[in-house]
Design an enzyme around this catalytic site. Structure first.
Site, PDB file in Angstrom:
ATOM      1  N   HIS A 165     -11.465 -33.440 -22.212  1.00 13.41           N
ATOM      2  CA  HIS A 165     -10.115 -32.891 -22.181  1.00 13.41           C
ATOM      3  C   HIS A 165      -9.968 -31.716 -21.226  1.00 13.41           C
ATOM      4  O   HIS A 165      -8.988 -30.972 -21.320  1.00 13.41           O
ATOM      5  CB  HIS A 165      -9.696 -32.457 -23.585  1.00 13.41           C
ATOM      6  CG  HIS A 165      -9.479 -33.597 -24.535  1.00 13.41           C
ATOM      7  ND1 HIS A 165      -8.497 -34.537 -24.358  1.00 13.41           N
ATOM      8  CD2 HIS A 165     -10.144 -33.953 -25.668  1.00 13.41           C
ATOM      9  CE1 HIS A 165      -8.543 -35.426 -25.345  1.00 13.41           C
ATOM     10  NE2 HIS A 165      -9.541 -35.097 -26.149  1.00 13.41           N
ATOM     11  N   ARG A 213     -19.683 -32.910 -23.654  1.00 14.85           N
ATOM     12  CA  ARG A 213     -18.920 -34.080 -24.083  1.00 14.85           C
ATOM     13  C   ARG A 213     -18.473 -34.821 -22.829  1.00 14.85           C
ATOM     14  O   ARG A 213     -17.758 -34.265 -21.996  1.00 14.85           O
ATOM     15  CB  ARG A 213     -17.718 -33.697 -24.942  1.00 14.85           C
ATOM     16  CG  ARG A 213     -16.926 -34.928 -25.385  1.00 14.85           C
ATOM     17  CD  ARG A 213     -16.039 -34.662 -26.582  1.00 14.85           C
ATOM     18  NE  ARG A 213     -14.912 -33.787 -26.289  1.00 14.85           N
ATOM     19  CZ  ARG A 213     -13.949 -33.489 -27.170  1.00 14.85           C
ATOM     20  NH1 ARG A 213     -14.013 -34.000 -28.402  1.00 14.85           N
ATOM     21  NH2 ARG A 213     -12.971 -32.676 -26.848  1.00 14.85           N
ATOM     22  N   ASP A 248     -28.668 -37.105 -15.519  1.00 16.36           N
ATOM     23  CA  ASP A 248     -29.418 -36.759 -14.325  1.00 16.36           C
ATOM     24  C   ASP A 248     -29.128 -35.349 -13.839  1.00 16.36           C
ATOM     25  O   ASP A 248     -30.017 -34.692 -13.280  1.00 16.36           O
ATOM     26  CB  ASP A 248     -29.127 -37.768 -13.203  1.00 16.36           C
ATOM     27  CG  ASP A 248     -29.916 -39.057 -13.345  1.00 16.36           C
ATOM     28  OD1 ASP A 248     -30.795 -39.122 -14.227  1.00 16.36           O
ATOM     29  OD2 ASP A 248     -29.660 -39.999 -12.575  1.00 16.36           O
ATOM     30  N   GLU A 262     -13.660 -40.269 -34.712  1.00 16.83           N
ATOM     31  CA  GLU A 262     -12.356 -39.598 -34.644  1.00 16.83           C
ATOM     32  C   GLU A 262     -11.202 -40.589 -34.770  1.00 16.83           C
ATOM     33  O   GLU A 262     -10.150 -40.400 -34.164  1.00 16.83           O
ATOM     34  CB  GLU A 262     -12.247 -38.799 -33.342  1.00 16.83           C
ATOM     35  CG  GLU A 262     -12.635 -39.562 -32.094  1.00 16.83           C
ATOM     36  CD  GLU A 262     -12.661 -38.689 -30.853  1.00 16.83           C
ATOM     37  OE1 GLU A 262     -11.957 -37.667 -30.832  1.00 16.83           O
ATOM     38  OE2 GLU A 262     -13.381 -39.033 -29.900  1.00 16.83           O
ATOM     39  N   ASP A 306      -7.792 -36.188 -33.437  1.00 16.60           N
ATOM     40  CA  ASP A 306      -7.555 -37.597 -33.139  1.00 16.60           C
ATOM     41  C   ASP A 306      -7.594 -38.445 -34.403  1.00 16.60           C
ATOM     42  O   ASP A 306      -6.874 -39.450 -34.503  1.00 16.60           O
ATOM     43  CB  ASP A 306      -8.590 -38.103 -32.132  1.00 16.60           C
ATOM     44  CG  ASP A 306      -8.195 -37.776 -30.699  1.00 16.60           C
ATOM     45  OD1 ASP A 306      -7.088 -38.144 -30.290  1.00 16.60           O
ATOM     46  OD2 ASP A 306      -8.997 -37.145 -29.996  1.00 16.60           O
TER      47      ASP A 306
END
Length: 270
Positions: free
Chosen positions: A58, A83, A97, A162, A188
């Protein structure tokens, strides 16, 4: 002699018996960073929180932005968590990575989603992560000894429950081998239940606490997002192992509003 480096801890290391004892059994506490600014991230990382969660879902964060923030955090003992924007094996590979060891995968609704996330986190034969350790910060450009064989033990996979569908599948999702923990997103979840903006609604709270109980029964760790202090304490009392208690942008928004209320009050109308 070539330098050999020791890997940093990942999120699951906060939940060993030794780590829990060192905190006197209290839940871990951390916060989102949504600004994408390395200075803000460093300020948060050096504040004494257990972890800092960079929000690539977000917030305006791409790979380079996240890598800069991971570097800003590297000198401090807080655990960096990222996230990712979505459950996508290519994105997961890239975030791993660049040196993110602890990933939260959003919108995991089914066992199949969770299994896909596990495959994305691991090299073959367990998974499908592409091999590029000599080129990547994750292995410190092959300065972490035997990284390819150790990588699975160095990463933490947290899948996010969620939605109402995910709550219904929670007991099965948490049993997926390779899922280390669960992160619950009440906002959510509320929306999926027809209660958008009402994450403190009793039905939403009941769903959250139900998932907390199921994850604890499975012997894995569970966290929840809860910016309201009373709600955070309630979820901790219900058994949450970690609570996400703030976001840098929310702190800034509320603090500047308070300044405006104090120093720039609206004119008094006669």
């Amino acid at each position: 002699m070539p330098i050999r480096l020791t890997p940093q801890p990942s999120l699951k290391d906060l939940f060993t018996p030794e780590a829990r004892a060192a905190r006197d059994g209290r839940p871990s506490a951390g916060m989102f960073v949504n600004s994408g600014d390395p200075t803000a991230t460093e300020i948060c990382a050096s504040a004494g929180l257990d972890y800092v969660l960079l929000d690539g879902e977000h917030a305006p964060m791409g790979l380079e932005t996240v890598q800069a923030q991971l570097r800003a955090m590297a000198g401090y003992p807080t655990i960096p968590v990222v996230r990712v924007p979505a459950l996508d094996a290519v994105l997961v590979k890239q975030y791993l990575d660049l040196g993110a060891q602890s990933l939260v995968i959003p919108m995991v609704d089914t066992v199949a989603d969770a299994e896909e996330a596990v495959r994305a986190m691991h090299y073959p034969p367990r998974g499908i992560r592409g091999v590029g350790s000599a080129l990547a910060r994750s292995a410190r450009w092959n300065r972490i000894p035997d990284y390819l064989h150790r990588a699975g033990d160095l990463v933490t996979l947290v899948v996010q429950i969620e939605s109402a569908a995910a709550v219904a599948e929670a007991s099965r999702i948490v049993e997926v081998d390779g899922v280390d923990g669960i992160f619950i997103g009440p906002s959510d979840l509320a929306a999926s239940m027809g209660l958008i903006g009402q994450q403190n609604h009793p039905d939403v709270v009941a769903a959250v606490t139900s998932v907390i109980g199921q994850v604890k029964t499975a012997g894995k760790f569970v966290g929840v997002n809860a910016f309201a202090p009373e709600q955070a304490r309630d979820y901790a009392a219900a058994g949450a192992d970690f609570v996400n208690v703030a976001a840098d942008v929310a702190i800034l928004a509320r603090a500047t509003e308070a300044l405006a209320d104090t120093w720039c009050p609206a004119p008094t109308l006669d």
